[in-house]
Scaffold this active site. Structure first.
Site, PDB file in Angstrom:
ATOM      1  N   HIS A  49       5.109  20.231  -3.394  1.00 47.99           N
ATOM      2  CA  HIS A  49       5.399  21.562  -2.847  1.00 47.99           C
ATOM      3  C   HIS A  49       4.205  22.012  -2.004  1.00 47.99           C
ATOM      4  CE1 HIS A  49       3.472  22.454  -6.824  1.00 47.99           C
ATOM      5  NE2 HIS A  49       2.699  23.142  -6.004  1.00 47.99           N
TER       6      HIS A  49
HETATM    7  C1  T46 Z   1      -0.151  23.636  -7.469  1.00 48.55           C
HETATM    8  C2  T46 Z   1      -0.466  22.398  -8.237  1.00 48.55           C
HETATM    9  C3  T46 Z   1      -1.836  21.881  -7.968  1.00 48.55           C
HETATM   10  C4  T46 Z   1       3.506  29.103 -14.803  1.00 48.55           C
HETATM   11  O1  T46 Z   1       4.243  29.695 -15.591  1.00 48.55           O
HETATM   12  N1  T46 Z   1       2.370  29.706 -14.351  1.00 48.55           N
HETATM   13  C5  T46 Z   1       1.507  29.101 -13.501  1.00 48.55           C
HETATM   14  O2  T46 Z   1       0.477  29.691 -13.124  1.00 48.55           O
HETATM   15  C6  T46 Z   1       1.816  27.765 -13.061  1.00 48.55           C
HETATM   16  C7  T46 Z   1       0.903  27.055 -12.093  1.00 48.55           C
HETATM   17  C8  T46 Z   1       2.953  27.162 -13.508  1.00 48.55           C
HETATM   18  N2  T46 Z   1       3.772  27.827 -14.385  1.00 48.55           N
HETATM   19  C9  T46 Z   1       4.969  27.144 -14.893  1.00 48.55           C
HETATM   20  C10 T46 Z   1       6.061  26.884 -13.868  1.00 48.55           C
HETATM   21  C11 T46 Z   1       6.708  25.600 -14.356  1.00 48.55           C
HETATM   22  O3  T46 Z   1       7.707  25.911 -15.289  1.00 48.55           O
HETATM   23  O4  T46 Z   1       4.576  25.863 -15.375  1.00 48.55           O
HETATM   24  C12 T46 Z   1       5.560  24.884 -15.098  1.00 48.55           C
HETATM   25  C13 T46 Z   1       4.970  23.718 -14.319  1.00 48.55           C
HETATM   26  O5  T46 Z   1       4.642  24.166 -12.984  1.00 48.55           O
HETATM   27  P1  T46 Z   1       4.809  23.226 -11.683  1.00 48.55           P
HETATM   28  O6  T46 Z   1       5.982  22.340 -11.870  1.00 48.55           O
HETATM   29  O7  T46 Z   1       4.799  24.118 -10.476  1.00 48.55           O
HETATM   30  O8  T46 Z   1       3.476  22.361 -11.765  1.00 48.55           O
HETATM   31  P2  T46 Z   1       2.869  21.343 -10.691  1.00 48.55           P
HETATM   32  O9  T46 Z   1       1.885  20.514 -11.431  1.00 48.55           O
HETATM   33  O10 T46 Z   1       3.925  20.654  -9.930  1.00 48.55           O
HETATM   34  O11 T46 Z   1       2.077  22.289  -9.645  1.00 48.55           O
HETATM   35  C14 T46 Z   1       0.979  23.085 -10.075  1.00 48.55           C
HETATM   36  C15 T46 Z   1       1.094  24.503  -9.484  1.00 48.55           C
HETATM   37  O12 T46 Z   1       2.378  25.054  -9.792  1.00 48.55           O
HETATM   38  C16 T46 Z   1       0.916  24.536  -7.987  1.00 48.55           C
HETATM   39  O13 T46 Z   1       0.704  25.864  -7.561  1.00 48.55           O
HETATM   40  O14 T46 Z   1      -0.642  23.821  -6.372  1.00 48.55           O
HETATM   41  O15 T46 Z   1      -0.248  22.518  -9.650  1.00 48.55           O
END
Ligand code: T46
Length: 138
Positions: A49
Site C-alpha cells: 500500500h
Molecule cells: C505501513 C507499514 C510499514 C491498527 O489498528 N493501527 C495501526 O496503527 C496500524 C498500523 C494497523 N492497525 C491494524 C489494521 C490491520 O487490521 O493492524 C492490522 C494490520 O495492519 P496492516 O495490514 O495495514 O499492516 P502492514 O504491515 O501491511 O502495514 C503497516 C502499516 O499499516 C502501514 O501504515 O506503512 O506497516
C-alpha cells in the site's frame, strides 16, 4: 529514487548502547503514533500500500527485514539490519516488507494517527494518484 536514511546517534558505554528518538530533532516530524511488528513469519510479505499524507520512519531495533519502496517510476530495496539506521518513508510511496529474521522487530514512528482513509491499497489506483499529484505540481 533517493533513499533517506537517518543515522541515529548511539550513546554507548561499558553497559551497552542507548538511542534516543526525538520528534522534530532526529525524527523529521511530530510523532503521533508508534507501532511495531514482531513474530513475522519468514515467508510473509506485508504492506502492499501507499499513504496519501503519512510520513514514517522505519527501523529494526532487533533483527532485520527488507523494505521495498516504489515511487511509481522506480523501486529501491533497503535491508534494515542496524538499530542505528532509520529509513524515512514519505507519502506517495508504495511499500512492501519481507525477509524478516525470526527475532525481527520492525518499529515505525508515524506523523499521524491511524486512518484507513489515508491508505491506497490498490496498485493501479496508486499509479493514478501519483500521476494526478504530478499534474497538480505542473
Ligand atoms: C505501513 C507499514 C510499514 C491498527 O489498528 N493501527 C495501526 O496503527 C496500524 C498500523 C494497523 N492497525 C491494524 C489494521 C490491520 O487490521 O493492524 C492490522 C494490520 O495492519 P496492516 O495490514 O495495514 O499492516 P502492514 O504491515 O501491511 O502495514 C503497516 C502499516 O499499516 C502501514 O501504515 O506503512 O506497516
Amino acid at each position: 529514487m533517493e533513499i533517506q536514511i537517518i543515522n541515529f546517534q548511539s550513546h554507548g558505554d561499558e553497559r551497552g548502547e542507548l538511542i534516543a528518538l526525538e520528534e522534530n530533532k532526529n525524527i523529521p516530524f511530530e510523532v503521533k503514533r508508534v507501532y511495531f511488528m514482531y513474530n513475522t513469519k519468514k515467508e510473509v510479505h506485508r504492506g502492499f500500500h501507499a499513504h496519501k499524507k503519512l510520513q514514517q520512519v522505519l527501523f529494526c531495533p532487533c533483527g532485520s527485514c527488507t523494505i521495498k519502496l516504489d515511487s511509481g517510476k522506480e523501486t529501491v530495496t533497503v535491508r534494515l539490519s542496524n538499530p542505528t539506521e532509520g529509513l524515512v518513508v514519505e507519502a506517495n510511496t508504495w511499500r512492501e516488507m519481507y525477509d524478516f529474521t525470526p527475532e525481527a522487530v520492525l518499529m515505525v514512528l508515524a506523523s499521524d494517527y491511524y486512518d484507513e482513509n489515508d491508505y491506497i491499497r490498490d496498485y493501479d489506483e496508486f499509479l493514478q494518484y501519483v500521476e494526478a499529484c504530478e499534474r497538480k505540481k505542473e
